[in-house]
Design an enzyme around this catalytic site. Structure first.
Site, PDB file in Angstrom:
ATOM      1  N   ASP A 184       1.027  -1.042  -0.141  1.00  0.00           N
ATOM      2  CA  ASP A 184       0.099  -0.062  -0.068  1.00  0.00           C
ATOM      3  C   ASP A 184       0.870   0.929   0.125  1.00  0.00           C
ATOM      4  O   ASP A 184       1.841   1.171   0.904  1.00  0.00           O
ATOM      5  CB  ASP A 184      -0.565   0.087   1.497  1.00  0.00           C
ATOM      6  CG  ASP A 184      -2.412   1.210   1.218  1.00  0.00           C
ATOM      7  OD1 ASP A 184      -2.400   1.096   0.394  1.00  0.00           O
ATOM      8  OD2 ASP A 184      -1.842   2.239   1.890  1.00  0.00           O
ATOM      9  N   GLU A 240       1.051  -0.658  -5.217  1.00  0.00           N
ATOM     10  CA  GLU A 240       0.360   0.681  -5.665  1.00  0.00           C
ATOM     11  C   GLU A 240       1.337   2.138  -5.359  1.00  0.00           C
ATOM     12  O   GLU A 240       1.969   2.567  -4.261  1.00  0.00           O
ATOM     13  CB  GLU A 240      -0.918   0.721  -4.327  1.00  0.00           C
ATOM     14  CG  GLU A 240      -2.050   1.884  -4.734  1.00  0.00           C
ATOM     15  CD  GLU A 240      -2.408   2.187  -3.454  1.00  0.00           C
ATOM     16  OE1 GLU A 240      -3.560   2.842  -3.568  1.00  0.00           O
ATOM     17  OE2 GLU A 240      -1.457   2.605  -2.238  1.00  0.00           O
TER      18      GLU A 240
END
Length: 537
Positions: free
Chosen positions: A201, A270
């Site tokens: 993330d 990401e």
């Protein structure tokens, strides 16, 4: 025999655990619910699952604020439940990827509890602390993605700490080698349990500028981006100093070195930066991340020119790495609503899956995408997302794409015997799994057919890509590899469109969920939201 790594060309199914299946009646999905529905996931023909955070957390940001990276939050179950999930997934032939959040923790994490006490404790330098300016204001002008200043005052230390997201998500100080080692330590913990990879993330947010230089202002006409707009002060700056720092690259190489100790383990980053495609190429080059994905196809711009331009720019920049594409996830409005309006056609849902799964790269499919679920309209009083609550009504947040999976058409949608944490809209009940399984023409059955068919097309899974010059609204390209040459064409509109085929002999293929197209005089007419795959020769 193909020796390509399992993840090249893989289709990865994202599970948002809160909304998948609730087995204990508390209205929140859990790990036993995932275990119960793994047979369904395997039936979709996907290669892997990615599970959004299920770690111990106060849930201020619904699991992306982690209080213990090695513990399962009781809301979701236990470590034993996770081990059962892992074993069953592997028995079904599914790889398992889990989220990791490197850049920040919850303010309830034991590291931060210690760090905030004073300036001399063993964890004092584990987070980004800075003195106030002479007038008491924050150290610089950095803004939080969730709105407002990115600094919070801590009276115990008489200092500010950095939070790029919520104030309850303090940023770790990756300039401290001990923080890097602690991060690698808990990654190893999950690798030792048998996970096959990680979705990382906000991976470009690990490091900050050590000099704490101000971000420069951004012109008004450029104040747009992922999940925010001109009404969010985050859009007012170029984010050169609070993320995407060069020091991140050596750390990514350390992560890769650890993963390389576990054959087949993979990393998917990401990435959301000022130039996300360039950063994705940089982060996947050399010995860094295996794959990267950004938000370029998670936007409202839906045209053949935009999609072609986006893919070609990444292809030109990414000479070593491997792309991963997605048109939906837990952070953006569902694709059929973004691109099809209030009443999207089932044909659009079928075409979008075929389109994204025909691009070169791996693919992330978000739960419910295989059903063609539209965005849910969640009323303000039912909102749970702090992002949406802050920016209502201009931005309604992320709850509309996070509502529970509809398994049946009953009042509870087969999701929970209790009150679901978010309401299930009536429109989703009509698209429930049980209803679609009984309909041979459903989006779900088209999805399964396409996934079965795709596995037998090596050019789609691992081949090269070359776009054709086509007028709007047709997107067309040729995939080639392992002795196969395929043409893929997609009508990105609700009206029929004509495509002039490139020179050569092309044979339309069927078995992938779309009607067999008819080619006449090197032309094919694609129906509304229709698509074509044809083989050369």
């Amino acid at each position: 025999m193909n020796q390509s790594p399992w993840w090249r060309g893989a289709v990865i199914y994202q599970i948002y655990p809160r909304s998948f299946l609730d087995t204990d009646g508390d209205g929140v999905g859990d790990l036993p619910g995932i275990v119960e529905r793994l047979d369904y996931v395997a039936s979709l023909g996907v290669d892997a699952i990615w599970i959004s955070p299920f770690f111990k957390s106060p849930m201020a940001d619904f699991g992306y604020d982690i209080a213990d990276q090695r513990a399962v939050d009781p809301l979701f179950g236990t470590l034993d439940d996770f081990d059962r999930l892992l074993a069953k997934a592997h028995a079904l032939g599914l790889k398992v990827m889990i989220d990791q959040v490197f850049s920040h923790t919850s303010d309830q994490h034991e590291w931060f509890r210690e760090s905030r006490q004073d300036r001399t404790n063993p964890k004092a330098n584990w987070y980004v602390w800075a003195d106030a300016q002479e007038d008491g204001t924050p150290p610089n002008n950095w803004m939080s993605l969730f709105g407002g200043v990115a600094w919070r005052w801590e009276p115990r230390r008489c200092q500010y700490y950095l939070h790029n997201f919520l104030a309850s998500q303090p940023d770790l100080n990756f300039h401290n080698p001990a923080v890097q080692e602690a991060t690698l330590d808990y990654v190893r913990f999950w690798l030792d349990r048998g996970v096959d990879g990680f979705r990382l993330d906000s991976i470009n947010f690990c490091f900050h500028d050590a000099q704490l230089r101000d971000n420069p202002p951004k012109p008004v006409e450029q104040r747009v981006g992922r999940g925010f707009s001109a009404d969010n002060p985050y859009a007012f700056q170029y984010h050169w100093y609070n993320n995407t720092r060069p020091e991140n690259l050596p750390f990514l190489e350390k992560v890769r070195g650890l993963l390389d100790e576990y054959p087949g383990a993979v990393s998917l980053g990401e990435i959301s930066s000022e130039d996300s495609l360039a950063t994705t190429a940089e982060y996947t080059s050399g010995n860094r991340l295996h794959m990267g994905y950004s938000f370029e196809l998670l936007v409202d711009d839906f045209s053949a020119g935009y999609i072609r331009g986006t893919v070609e720019r990444l292809e030109a920049a990414m000479t070593e790495g491997w792309p991963c594409w997605a048109v939906s996830n837990h952070d953006v409005r569902r694709a059929v609503t973004r691109w099809g309006g209030a009443s999207p056609s089932p044909a659009l849902a079928k075409m979008l899956v075929a389109m994204v799964c025909s691009l070169r790269g791996s693919v992330c499919i978000y739960q419910g995408e295989e059903l063609g679920l539209p965005e849910a309209d969640v009323p303000f009083e039912a909102l749970r997302d702090p992002y949406g609550i802050t920016f209502w009504p201009n931005f309604k947040g992320r709850d509309g794409c996070r509502t529970p999976m509809p398994w049946t058409s009953t009042a509870d949608a087969g999701f929970s015997s209790g009150t679901p944490w978010l309401p299930v809209p009536d429109a989703h009940r009509t698209l429930a799994v049980a209803a679609q399984e009984a309909d041979p023409d459903s989006v779900l059955n088209a999805f399964r057919a396409f996934m079965r068919w795709r596995k037998a097309q090596p050019a789609l899974v691992r081949g090269s890509i070359a776009f054709l010059d086509t007028p709007e609204p047709v997107l067309a390209f040729v995939r080639e590899g392992e002795g196969q040459r395929l043409l893929a064409a997609f009508n990105l509109s609700g009206s029929p469109a004509t495509l002039q085929l490139p020179a050569g002999s092309w044979t339309p293929l069927d078995g992938h969920g779309a009607p067999l197209a008819a080619i006449r005089d090197a032309q094919v007419t694609l129906p509304a939201w229709g698509y074509l795959h044809a083989q050369a020769g």
